[in-house]
Design an enzyme around this catalytic site. Structure first.
Site, short mmCIF file in Angstrom:
data_model
loop_
_atom_site.label_atom_id
_atom_site.label_comp_id
_atom_site.label_asym_id
_atom_site.label_seq_id
_atom_site.Cartn_x
_atom_site.Cartn_y
_atom_site.Cartn_z
N CYS A 98 -1.08 13.53 -15.64
CA CYS A 98 -1.93 14.66 -16.18
C CYS A 98 -3.60 14.06 -15.96
O CYS A 98 -3.75 13.03 -16.68
CB CYS A 98 -1.56 15.17 -17.43
SG CYS A 98 -2.75 16.12 -18.01
N HIS A 137 -1.24 1.31 -4.33
CA HIS A 137 -1.85 2.80 -4.42
C HIS A 137 -1.03 3.71 -5.11
O HIS A 137 -0.76 4.76 -5.17
CB HIS A 137 -1.81 3.35 -2.96
CG HIS A 137 -2.79 2.84 -2.14
ND1 HIS A 137 -3.09 2.75 -0.78
CD2 HIS A 137 -3.81 1.98 -2.55
CE1 HIS A 137 -3.75 2.10 -0.37
NE2 HIS A 137 -4.59 1.51 -1.43
N GLN A 158 0.74 -1.13 0.23
CA GLN A 158 0.00 0.14 0.02
C GLN A 158 1.07 1.34 -0.01
O GLN A 158 0.54 2.38 -0.01
CB GLN A 158 -0.84 0.08 1.32
CG GLN A 158 -1.80 -1.10 1.46
CD GLN A 158 -2.35 -1.17 2.75
OE1 GLN A 158 -3.46 -0.78 3.20
NE2 GLN A 158 -1.57 -2.05 3.47
N ASN A 159 2.20 1.00 0.04
CA ASN A 159 3.06 2.07 0.14
C ASN A 159 3.42 3.01 -1.22
O ASN A 159 3.38 2.00 -2.39
CB ASN A 159 4.46 1.72 0.82
CG ASN A 159 4.29 1.38 2.13
OD1 ASN A 159 3.06 1.58 2.79
ND2 ASN A 159 5.15 0.63 2.92
N ASP A 184 6.16 4.73 -1.82
CA ASP A 184 7.40 5.27 -1.63
C ASP A 184 8.57 4.53 -2.31
O ASP A 184 9.77 5.06 -2.41
CB ASP A 184 7.97 5.08 -0.07
CG ASP A 184 7.95 3.85 0.77
OD1 ASP A 184 8.07 2.82 0.01
OD2 ASP A 184 7.43 3.86 1.87
N CYS A 204 -4.78 14.51 -20.17
CA CYS A 204 -4.68 13.80 -21.17
C CYS A 204 -3.96 12.31 -20.90
O CYS A 204 -3.73 11.72 -21.41
CB CYS A 204 -3.47 14.49 -22.21
SG CYS A 204 -1.94 14.66 -21.44
N SER A 217 -2.32 -1.43 9.43
CA SER A 217 -3.43 -1.34 10.39
C SER A 217 -4.51 -2.02 9.59
O SER A 217 -5.49 -2.63 10.08
CB SER A 217 -3.79 0.07 10.78
OG SER A 217 -4.35 0.53 9.77
#
Ligand SMILES: NC(=O)c1ccc[n+]([C@@H]2O[C@H](COP(=O)([O-])OP(=O)(O)OC[C@H]3O[C@@H](n4cnc5c(N)ncnc54)[C@H](O)[C@@H]3O)[C@@H](O)[C@H]2O)c1
Ligand SMILES: [Zn+2]
Length: 294
Positions: free
Chosen positions: A142, A134, A116-117, A119, A145, A235
């Site tokens: 953008c 994610h 879910q990170n 980074d 477009c 969590s």
């Protein structure tokens, strides 16, 4: 697939204590694992989580997808804060937990990381099969477009547009943005798409946004093929991650959790360890390596 699921009950406990790494080693040894990770695996790299021991009480207003798309003022606030927070966020390096997960993949114990990170620290540590539920902050898309630009390049353009802010530092927040004075936000010049002048959005799933269906399907496939699901530093308050624990449970795939504090998956855990990830995953990788070497 379900047929390969081991004969370990996916409910109840192994009689393991919260610090019993041995129970984790026993469960993982000889089984193909998929890791489901969250913000907790990156706190030891200096990136704060949302719901950890130190952050739970901190009042925050996360960006809502709908507001970001509809409201130029929301985008200005996001980009001003993100601009200032980027330097620290982008300098974060993988920690021992990320390294151990990468080692487990290299040795064949872990077949995929579903994270879910945002980074990219798993990839920086050497993990190869990473499904980013994610997205990642290092990509910018953008809204007009759909074209993709590297965040580093957008950051450079923002620097040219906002020279006064270069060198401003602020407290880093979980999603790579930062707390910032109102006046700075109001004067901030946002960068637009180079192709169509449309508004730019970091290529991540904000609250209220949805994970692209092909990404969800790819993650389900990985979980279905797992013999154990490792829940690491999340969590699981957000359904987009929790659904994979439910899926594992439905398929009889045992779930092991390493997390400081409660998670929504606790009732499904065969093993649950309340201990920092860096040390715990290092111990796990060491134990599995000793067995392989010997
Ligand atoms: N690093 C990142 O990319 C990052 C950081 C913050 C938030 N987010 C986003 O926000 C959402 C947050 O949900 P989440 O469930 O991932 O995070 P969360 O903050 O809800 O949960 C993190 C959990 O990890 C535990 N934890 C913290 N440090 C730990 C450590 N060293 N060892 C073991 N456990 C530790 C915390 O106690 C907490 O229970 C995610 O969807 C993610 O996209 C991403
Ligand atoms: Zn565009």
């Amino acid at each position: 697939m379900a047929a390969t699921a081991p004969q370990v009950r996916a409910e109840g406990t192994h009689g393991s204590g919260p610090d019993d790494v041995g129970a984790l080693v026993d469960l993982v040894r000889g089984r193909k694992a998929v890791a489901l990770t969250g913000a907790g695996i990156s706190t030891e790299s200096g990136i704060p989580d949302y719901r950890g021991p130190g952050t739970r009480e901190r009042a925050r207003n996360p960006i809502q997808h709908r507001d970001f798309v509809r409201d130029a003022a929301v985008r200005r606030r996001y980009w001003a804060r993100a601009f200032v927070g980027w330097d620290r966020f982008s300098r974060a390096r993988p920690n021992a937990g990320h390294a151990a997960v990468a080692e487990l993949e290299a040795s064949g114990a872990v077949t995929a990381v579903v994270t879910q990170n945002v980074d990219r620290l798993h990839q920086a540590a050497g993990s190869r099969t990473v499904i980013e539920l994610h997205g990642a902050l290092s990509d910018v898309r953008c809204l007009g477009c759909g074209s993709l630009e590297k965040r580093e390049d957008v950051q450079h353009r923002l620097m040219l547009l906002n020279p006064r802010l270069v060198g401003t530092s602020a407290t880093i927040a979980p999603d790579g943005d930062a707390e910032l004075a109102r006046s700075i936000v109001d004067d901030f010049e946002v960068a637009d798409c180079l192709s169509c002048n449309g508004p730019l959005k970091p290529d991540v799933v904000f609250f209220g946004g949805s994970v692209p269906q092909p990404v969800v399907e790819a993650a389900y496939q990985r979980v279905d093929g797992a013999e154990v699901l490792l829940v690491l530093g999340t969590s699981l308050a957000v359904y987009s991650g929790f659904r994979f624990v439910r899926r594992a449970h439905e398929r009889g795939i045992p779930v092991a959790i390493v997390n400081l504090g409660e998670t929504r998956a606790d009732p499904y855990a065969a093993v649950r360890i309340d201990r920092p990830l860096g040390a715990t995953l290092t111990d796990l990788a060491d134990a599995l390596r000793r067995r392989t070497d010997g």
